[in-house]
Design a protein around this motif. Structure first.
Motif, PDB file in Angstrom:
ATOM      1  N   GLN A  59      40.654   8.119   5.812  1.00  0.00           N
ATOM      2  CA  GLN A  59      41.362   9.376   6.018  1.00  0.00           C
ATOM      3  C   GLN A  59      40.806  10.490   5.136  1.00  0.00           C
ATOM      4  O   GLN A  59      40.063  10.244   4.196  1.00  0.00           O
ATOM      5  CB  GLN A  59      42.854   9.206   5.764  1.00  0.00           C
ATOM      6  CG  GLN A  59      43.198   9.056   4.293  1.00  0.00           C
ATOM      7  CD  GLN A  59      44.686   8.872   4.085  1.00  0.00           C
ATOM      8  OE1 GLN A  59      45.338   8.148   4.808  1.00  0.00           O
ATOM      9  NE2 GLN A  59      45.212   9.529   3.094  1.00  0.00           N
ATOM     10  N   MET A  64      28.786  13.846   4.526  1.00  0.00           N
ATOM     11  CA  MET A  64      29.664  13.286   5.525  1.00  0.00           C
ATOM     12  C   MET A  64      29.442  13.985   6.857  1.00  0.00           C
ATOM     13  O   MET A  64      29.404  15.194   6.926  1.00  0.00           O
ATOM     14  CB  MET A  64      31.124  13.468   5.070  1.00  0.00           C
ATOM     15  CG  MET A  64      32.092  13.031   6.117  1.00  0.00           C
ATOM     16  SD  MET A  64      33.701  13.845   6.055  1.00  0.00           S
ATOM     17  CE  MET A  64      33.324  15.485   6.582  1.00  0.00           C
ATOM     18  N   SER A  65      29.324  13.197   7.915  1.00  0.00           N
ATOM     19  CA  SER A  65      29.197  13.789   9.240  1.00  0.00           C
ATOM     20  C   SER A  65      30.183  13.106  10.181  1.00  0.00           C
ATOM     21  O   SER A  65      30.407  11.903  10.096  1.00  0.00           O
ATOM     22  CB  SER A  65      27.770  13.649   9.775  1.00  0.00           C
ATOM     23  OG  SER A  65      27.482  12.300  10.057  1.00  0.00           O
ATOM     24  N   ILE A  66      30.757  13.933  11.063  1.00  0.00           N
ATOM     25  CA  ILE A  66      31.682  13.415  12.069  1.00  0.00           C
ATOM     26  C   ILE A  66      30.981  13.506  13.413  1.00  0.00           C
ATOM     27  O   ILE A  66      30.512  14.578  13.801  1.00  0.00           O
ATOM     28  CB  ILE A  66      32.988  14.224  12.110  1.00  0.00           C
ATOM     29  CG1 ILE A  66      33.729  14.102  10.787  1.00  0.00           C
ATOM     30  CG2 ILE A  66      33.871  13.751  13.264  1.00  0.00           C
ATOM     31  CD1 ILE A  66      34.966  14.974  10.692  1.00  0.00           C
ATOM     32  N   VAL A 110      33.027   8.712  11.174  1.00  0.00           N
ATOM     33  CA  VAL A 110      32.631   9.375   9.935  1.00  0.00           C
ATOM     34  C   VAL A 110      31.539   8.516   9.314  1.00  0.00           C
ATOM     35  O   VAL A 110      31.780   7.361   8.958  1.00  0.00           O
ATOM     36  CB  VAL A 110      33.824   9.532   8.970  1.00  0.00           C
ATOM     37  CG1 VAL A 110      33.372  10.099   7.638  1.00  0.00           C
ATOM     38  CG2 VAL A 110      34.904  10.417   9.587  1.00  0.00           C
ATOM     39  N   ASP A 111      30.349   9.085   9.244  1.00  0.00           N
ATOM     40  CA  ASP A 111      29.195   8.342   8.732  1.00  0.00           C
ATOM     41  C   ASP A 111      29.054   6.985   9.407  1.00  0.00           C
ATOM     42  O   ASP A 111      28.820   5.965   8.757  1.00  0.00           O
ATOM     43  CB  ASP A 111      29.274   8.200   7.206  1.00  0.00           C
ATOM     44  CG  ASP A 111      29.143   9.550   6.506  1.00  0.00           C
ATOM     45  OD1 ASP A 111      28.512  10.464   7.076  1.00  0.00           O
ATOM     46  OD2 ASP A 111      29.685   9.681   5.396  1.00  0.00           O
ATOM     47  N   HIS A 149      38.932  13.127   6.043  1.00  0.00           N
ATOM     48  CA  HIS A 149      37.644  13.728   6.398  1.00  0.00           C
ATOM     49  C   HIS A 149      37.754  14.699   7.573  1.00  0.00           C
ATOM     50  O   HIS A 149      36.756  15.240   8.022  1.00  0.00           O
ATOM     51  CB  HIS A 149      36.617  12.640   6.719  1.00  0.00           C
ATOM     52  CG  HIS A 149      36.294  11.757   5.562  1.00  0.00           C
ATOM     53  ND1 HIS A 149      35.577  12.188   4.467  1.00  0.00           N
ATOM     54  CD2 HIS A 149      36.625  10.475   5.300  1.00  0.00           C
ATOM     55  CE1 HIS A 149      35.467  11.197   3.591  1.00  0.00           C
ATOM     56  NE2 HIS A 149      36.101  10.150   4.081  1.00  0.00           N
TER      57      HIS A 149
END
Length: 172
Positions: free
Chosen positions: A106, A1-3, A65-66, A108
């Motif tokens: 939500q 996961m990347s923000i 998020v992604d 993350h």
């Protein structure tokens, strides 16, 4: 996961309203209707106008998020007309408007990432005061959320129809 946090703009208004609607749906599902009521905020002309004004006058940020928009906030130079009764802080500030996390994405940390980003943007602008106001009713979890992100309570106020509000501040 990347923000990833990106700048937003008027084209993001439908995305922002969708996030707000998902928050209302989530709050209603928990029986917590004091903050924003029971109807989608996108159906409220007053809310749409307020979001549009914030987007046009402030700096909008969207956390993805992604690649999926997950949270938003807008930074402005003041709390705006709805809190004009509050005493001015006596120094330059940045003020957070319309922080919302899409409840469908939500958990993350997108909201907290946006708050940290807002603090950094404020600091880089040479301003040391970041403020926000929020609903202070029910179980107080929203106030607690801001406190867990480095904010401290300052002024309390009563909004329209007895709506309990809390202003919080963070030094950056």
């Amino acid at each position: 996961m990347s923000i990833i946090i990106r700048e937003g703009g008027p084209a993001d208004i439908p995305v922002i309203l969708g996030m707000l609607d998902s928050c209302v749906e989530w709050l209603v599902g928990q029986g917590r209707t004091g903050q924003w009521g029971t109807k989608p905020l996108s159906e409220s002309p007053r809310t749409v106008e307020s979001v549009t004004r914030s987007v046009n006058e402030g700096s909008v940020f969207i956390a993805e998020v992604d690649g999926v928009p997950a949270a938003t906030l807008t930074l402005a130079d003041s709390p705006g007309p709805t809190l004009s009764h509050l005493p001015p802080p006596g120094e330059p500030e940045r003020y957070i408007h319309w922080l919302a996390s899409d409840r469908r994405v939500q958990g993350h940390g997108a909201g907290s990432a946006l708050l940290a980003h807002a603090a950094e943007v404020t600091r880089r602008a040479g301003i040391s005061l970041l403020r926000v106001d929020c609903y202070a009713g029910d179980d107080g979890k929203l106030v607690g959320y801001y406190e867990s992100n480095g904010f401290v309570r300052t002024e309390t106020y009563e909004g329209t129809d007895g709506w309990p509000g809390q202003v919080l501040a963070r030094r950056v």
